[in-house]
Write a protein that holds these residues in place. Structure first.
Motif, mmCIF file in Angstrom:
data_model
loop_
_atom_site.group_PDB
_atom_site.id
_atom_site.type_symbol
_atom_site.label_atom_id
_atom_site.label_comp_id
_atom_site.label_asym_id
_atom_site.label_seq_id
_atom_site.Cartn_x
_atom_site.Cartn_y
_atom_site.Cartn_z
ATOM 1 N N ALA B 35 0.840 -1.206 0.000
ATOM 2 C CA ALA B 35 0.000 0.000 0.000
ATOM 3 C C ALA B 35 0.875 1.256 0.000
ATOM 4 O O ALA B 35 0.629 2.193 -0.760
ATOM 5 C CB ALA B 35 -0.924 -0.006 1.214
ATOM 6 N N ILE B 36 1.909 1.265 0.851
ATOM 7 C CA ILE B 36 2.757 2.461 0.918
ATOM 8 C C ILE B 36 3.591 2.588 -0.360
ATOM 9 O O ILE B 36 3.683 3.648 -0.960
ATOM 10 C CB ILE B 36 3.695 2.426 2.150
ATOM 11 C CG1 ILE B 36 2.861 2.367 3.433
ATOM 12 C CG2 ILE B 36 4.583 3.666 2.172
ATOM 13 C CD1 ILE B 36 3.696 2.322 4.691
ATOM 14 N N GLN B 37 4.181 1.460 -0.778
ATOM 15 C CA GLN B 37 5.038 1.508 -1.969
ATOM 16 C C GLN B 37 4.223 1.946 -3.196
ATOM 17 O O GLN B 37 4.741 2.647 -4.056
ATOM 18 C CB GLN B 37 5.681 0.129 -2.172
ATOM 19 C CG GLN B 37 6.989 0.104 -2.919
ATOM 20 C CD GLN B 37 8.104 0.934 -2.328
ATOM 21 O OE1 GLN B 37 8.117 2.154 -2.407
ATOM 22 N NE2 GLN B 37 9.067 0.278 -1.707
ATOM 23 N N SER B 38 2.956 1.578 -3.256
ATOM 24 C CA SER B 38 2.115 1.986 -4.386
ATOM 25 C C SER B 38 1.944 3.494 -4.431
ATOM 26 O O SER B 38 1.570 4.046 -5.449
ATOM 27 C CB SER B 38 0.729 1.343 -4.294
ATOM 28 O OG SER B 38 0.840 -0.040 -4.489
ATOM 29 N N ARG B 39 2.190 4.160 -3.320
ATOM 30 C CA ARG B 39 2.073 5.624 -3.315
ATOM 31 C C ARG B 39 3.411 6.329 -3.457
ATOM 32 O O ARG B 39 3.480 7.379 -4.081
ATOM 33 C CB ARG B 39 1.407 6.091 -2.016
ATOM 34 C CG ARG B 39 -0.078 5.879 -2.045
ATOM 35 C CD ARG B 39 -0.656 6.147 -0.675
ATOM 36 N NE ARG B 39 -2.084 5.903 -0.684
ATOM 37 C CZ ARG B 39 -2.995 6.865 -0.802
ATOM 38 N NH1 ARG B 39 -2.616 8.108 -0.923
ATOM 39 N NH2 ARG B 39 -4.270 6.562 -0.808
ATOM 40 N N VAL B 40 4.440 5.761 -2.848
ATOM 41 C CA VAL B 40 5.700 6.521 -2.839
ATOM 42 C C VAL B 40 6.679 6.150 -3.956
ATOM 43 O O VAL B 40 7.612 6.887 -4.224
ATOM 44 C CB VAL B 40 6.451 6.387 -1.482
ATOM 45 C CG1 VAL B 40 5.568 6.872 -0.350
ATOM 46 C CG2 VAL B 40 6.935 4.967 -1.238
ATOM 47 N N HIS B 41 6.492 4.992 -4.604
ATOM 48 C CA HIS B 41 7.494 4.525 -5.567
ATOM 49 C C HIS B 41 7.751 5.552 -6.684
ATOM 50 O O HIS B 41 6.818 6.200 -7.153
ATOM 51 C CB HIS B 41 7.049 3.201 -6.186
ATOM 52 C CG HIS B 41 8.147 2.479 -6.891
ATOM 53 N ND1 HIS B 41 8.473 2.744 -8.204
ATOM 54 C CD2 HIS B 41 9.022 1.547 -6.471
ATOM 55 C CE1 HIS B 41 9.491 1.981 -8.556
ATOM 56 N NE2 HIS B 41 9.849 1.240 -7.515
ATOM 57 N N LYS B 44 5.516 6.067 -9.626
ATOM 58 C CA LYS B 44 4.244 6.754 -9.436
ATOM 59 C C LYS B 44 4.428 8.264 -9.506
ATOM 60 O O LYS B 44 3.481 9.020 -9.408
ATOM 61 C CB LYS B 44 3.644 6.387 -8.062
ATOM 62 C CG LYS B 44 3.325 4.920 -7.922
ATOM 63 C CD LYS B 44 2.009 4.597 -8.619
ATOM 64 C CE LYS B 44 1.749 3.103 -8.533
ATOM 65 N NZ LYS B 44 0.425 2.742 -9.023
ATOM 66 N N HIS B 45 5.670 8.696 -9.577
ATOM 67 C CA HIS B 45 5.965 10.125 -9.618
ATOM 68 C C HIS B 45 6.822 10.466 -10.828
ATOM 69 O O HIS B 45 7.547 11.446 -10.825
ATOM 70 C CB HIS B 45 6.680 10.558 -8.332
ATOM 71 C CG HIS B 45 5.886 10.260 -7.096
ATOM 72 N ND1 HIS B 45 5.040 11.163 -6.515
ATOM 73 C CD2 HIS B 45 5.775 9.124 -6.374
ATOM 74 C CE1 HIS B 45 4.447 10.604 -5.473
ATOM 75 N NE2 HIS B 45 4.875 9.378 -5.364
ATOM 76 N N ALA B 56 10.449 10.712 -3.566
ATOM 77 C CA ALA B 56 9.887 9.392 -3.863
ATOM 78 C C ALA B 56 10.987 8.342 -3.751
ATOM 79 O O ALA B 56 10.783 7.269 -3.180
ATOM 80 C CB ALA B 56 9.282 9.386 -5.264
#
Lengths: 622, 180
Positions: B35-41, B44-45, B56
């Motif tokens: 869940a966290i990696q799906s946002r910070v990877h 994704k940026h 990121a």
């Protein structure tokens, strides 16, 4: 000059145009290019409707270059100037290349990567590969009707840093913006996983023309997590051809072969191998230039026999990858077969026997890598659609370490670590009063430096004189999402620092690349200037869009003053973009970046909070 | 909603919303990680500003490191003991019970013999035996830390586990040498 459009602060920018992005499978034998069209990954054919481009480059005396089928047809006529399987030479020195004595090329002695002497001059594998990539780029731009934003280029998972860097250099030389180097088996897993909504543990068995990879992945809720990878970057279909070739010479007892005859027999050997995937036996009849006749029959049994050790060479890394992932064959839900060489029946049997299940052959093994790369390219270019919410977590294939006293390797980051990753380790001085330290960065699994590949060497100077063992040198390795390494060394008591972006010893220097680029632009006048200006403008536009979209989502994280600051920097950049002064654009971009630093940090913190919101309350009360 | 300090400097457990305990629900850890990696990877940026991209990368690096540490029970135990002020001092303290050392020596000899005889099956047998021993020790470690709060004994066990995990690596190397 057209008037600049400035969006109202906080209002959304115009909807993103669809950016042209492709995936390129730069293969040993064949290359492909694919893109996402209306949500579907498709391979782009040439004007004759052929999907594959033979990875063959032919040089002529007048300096002209031919790539693909035309070049392939010339290989038995002019073997010296027709380069096949150039991927095997990427980032490799002379001693690294197997059967180099049987190859028809004139190798030039150099310290680093091998070079080839052709009728059109001395060529490095990077330049030769760039010709293939240029052809792929032209095909894509003609077919998509515009200039590419960027490309994802695939590499064997087991490629080391030198081989990856060489691939990236080739793309640069071909004028391609590399969005990401993507591991081939991972690309295949994306294509397979998204196509079949697969969940669970999968193995990808990828045997290409010159390389072998095995990757173990966990697919779960849109996350593709590579658990372990292994392989052999010098094992592929070419080696099977070579076994057949040797068998023909041995059986036919030919006189020493001319270059042309050798190339002819190698081609026949490959054809025989391919036919054996469908037939129990094939005739091999050839009339050589020397007047000799070869008339043999190769049976499946004989082929199996002469290639047994090659098949075995794929099984050992597969078992190792499973051990590294902490799994057994029983955990594996499916085995995806990739690469033309997996069509060989003995490979299919060996895989089925090891995994105790029939391998999955429902995707075209030759196209699947390019299709997966196209999907990733589409995502990284910013064409994310609603259903595209997947994430890829890849690993480094080989351990990274440092040389310590006695030529031993201290591993800093072990193989199969998920990237990005950073690790620090402390070292100390060996002699009293030592003020400098030479740091050698190596890649590989062996304990001795001499058995690993040296990536870079740099020096940390200015260590204060102390007794041996008293200094504290902290060396930090950082591997980014592209798998590229940077290393920092810092003396802890004085804070003295040395930093290096690792450029592998066998890579090309920036000067060499610049020289090659200059050569290719030599007729282009002020093209280079225009190009640089346009790149800066595109970058600036990207930054403005990014900032606008961040403001739209999270403007509440900013004070009025902070907001005004950002808006002002944004307006400045928009003005600068309209002009032709590249330095001014760079400056304005820098100012805007600086103004949004703190904002970015707050947004990221909030994002992490949201990721866990509502799921952890119970666990916390444990 | 319960609030907790989810900043960059939070400890690994807090980062994933887990209690500071040796016993851990693997699925919760995996889910939080994804869940966290799906946002910070960084992927994704990919089109964000440079500042975003750098952050990121730092976050993704941080999350990966935390996940690798918590995923392995041995590394998790070592980390947790450090958090609790009981550093097992892997580098400096090498005292081991005699019984443990004798067992290790036996296993090592078995590995050597199997390696020189190129006996893959024998290596697999030793590997399974060692894996079972390690697994039992993991369970003991959880009860020592979470239930008995006997952190000294737990620190000793963590040191032994480092030995065993090293031997496991050596068996894997031997298997590689034998099958190649």
């Amino acid at each position: 000059m057209a008037l600049l459009q400035i969006a109202e602060p906080g209002a959304s920018a115009a909807p993103h145009e669809h950016r042209l992005a492709v995936g390129i499978d730069l293969g040993t034998t064949n290359s492909l290019v694919a893109t996402v069209r209306s949500g579907m990954s498709v391979v782009l054919n040439d004007v004759q409707g052929r999907p594959l481009l033979p990875s063959v480059v032919a040089y002529a005396a007048d300096g002209s270059v031919e790539v693909g089928y035309g070049a392939e047809a010339r290989q038995s006529v002019d073997p010296k100037n027709t380069i096949v399987s150039v991927k095997r030479f990427m980032g490799r020195g002379r001693h690294d290349i197997a059967h180099i004595e049987t190859l028809p090329y004139d190798f030039v002695d150099t310290n680093g990567m091998v070079k080839l002497k052709t009728i059109a001059g001395i060529k490095s594998p990077v330049e030769i590969s760039a010709e293939i990539l240029k052809t792929m780029r032209n095909r894509a731009e003609a077919s998509l009707g515009g200039e590419l934003t960027g490309a994802v280029i695939t590499v064997p998972a087991y490629f080391d840093d030198a081989q990856r860097q060489a691939t990236k250099d080739a793309a640069r030389l071909a004028g391609i913006n590399v969005l990401r180097l993507l591991n081939e088996p991972t690309a295949a897993a994306i294509a397979y996983g998204l196509d079949n909504s697969a969940e669970g543990i999968y193995a990808v068995f990828d045997l290409g023309g010159g390389t072998f990879d095995i990757s173990i992945l966990r697919l779960s809720k849109g996350v593709f997590e590579v658990m372990a990878t292994g392989g052999d970057s010098a094992l592929g279909g070419d080696d099977f051809d070579h076994r057949v070739f040797c068998w023909i010479i041995e059986q036919a007892k030919t006189a020493p072969l001319s270059l042309q005859d050798a190339r002819l027999l190698q081609t026949r050997a490959r054809e025989a191998k391919e036919q054996l995937s469908q037939h129990g036996q094939v005739p091999i009849t050839v009339k050589l230039g020397s007047g000799e006749y070869v008339d043999l029959t190769l049976t499946t049994e004989m082929f199996k026999d002469i290639s047994r050790t090659l098949v075995q060479k794929t099984i050992a890394p597969t078992k190792k990858a499973l051990r590294d992932a902490g799994l057994t064959v029983a955990d594996v839900r499916g085995v995806v077969m990739v690469g033309g060489s997996t069509r060989m029946p003995q490979i299919q049997h060996a895989v089925a026997e090891l995994f105790k299940q029939e391998p999955l052959n429902n995707l075209d093994p030759e196209k699947v890598v390019a299709l997966g790369a196209a999907t990733q390219a589409n995502l990284l270019a910013g064409n994310r659609a609603a259903g595209d919410d997947w994430l890829l977590l890849d690993v480094i294939p080989l351990s990274l370490g440092l040389e310590t006293m006695g030529g031993l390797v201290e591993k800093v980051i072990p193989r199969n670590s998920t990237i990005p990753i950073a690790r620090a380790q402390e070292f100390t001085t060996f002699k009293d009063g030592q003020t400098a330290m030479s740091i050698q960065v190596v890649q590989g699994e062996r304990e001795l430096v001499s058995d690993c590949r040296s990536l870079a060497r740099f020096e940390l100077r200015g260590i204060p004189p102390m007794v041996a063992g008293a200094a504290r040198i902290r060396v930090t390795f950082q591997v980014d999402a592209d798998g590229l390494l940077s290393v920092t060394a810092r003396e802890q008591t004085t804070g003295h620092e040395a930093r290096i972006e690792v450029k592998p010893s066998y890579g090309l220097s920036d000067d060499e690349i610049a020289g090659m680029l200059r050569d290719s632009f030599s007729h282009a006048g002020d093209d280079a200037f225009r190009r640089a200006l346009r790149e800066a403008q595109v970058e600036a536009q990207r930054l403005i869009e990014a900032t606008q979209s961040a403001l739209q989502d999270d403007a509440d994280l900013l004070s009025t003053l902070e907001r005004a600051h950002i808006d002002e920097a944004m307006t400045r950049l928009q003005h600068a973009m309209g002009g032709e002064d590249r330095r001014l654009i760079d400056q304005a971009m820098h100012t805007l970046s600086a103004a949004t630093n703190e904002f970015a940090a707050r947004r990221m913190n909030q994002s992490v909070q949201r990721a866990l919101a509502g799921r952890n309350v119970n666990q916390l009360s444990l | 909603m319960t609030t907790f300090d989810l900043n960059f400097a939070a400890d690994h457990f807090t980062l994933f919303g887990l209690a500071q305990a040796q016993a851990l629900d693997q699925e919760s850890l995996d889910n939080s990680f994804r869940a966290i990696q799906s946002r910070v990877h960084p992927d994704k940026h990919a089109h964000a500003s440079e500042a975003d991209q750098r952050l990121a990368m730092q976050w993704a690096t941080r999350i990966n490191e935390a996940y690798q540490t918590l995923k392995s029970p041995g590394r998790r135990g070592r980390y947790l003991l450090q958090l609790l002020g009981h550093d097992p001092q892997i580098e400096s303290n090498t005292a081991m019970p005699a019984e443990f050392l004798i067992n290790q020596m036996e296993l090592r000899e078995a590995v050597e013999d199997a390696r020189s005889a190129a006996n893959e099956d024998a290596l697999d047998v030793v590997r399974v035996r060692l894996l079972n021993e390690i697994k039992a020790d993991y369970e003991r470690l959880a009860s020592l830390i979470d239930v008995d709060r006997d952190l000294d004994t737990a620190a000793n066990l963590v040191r032994q586990l480092m030995f065993q995990e090293k031997l496991l690596n050596e068996i894997d190397d031997a298997l590689e040498a034998v099958t190649a």
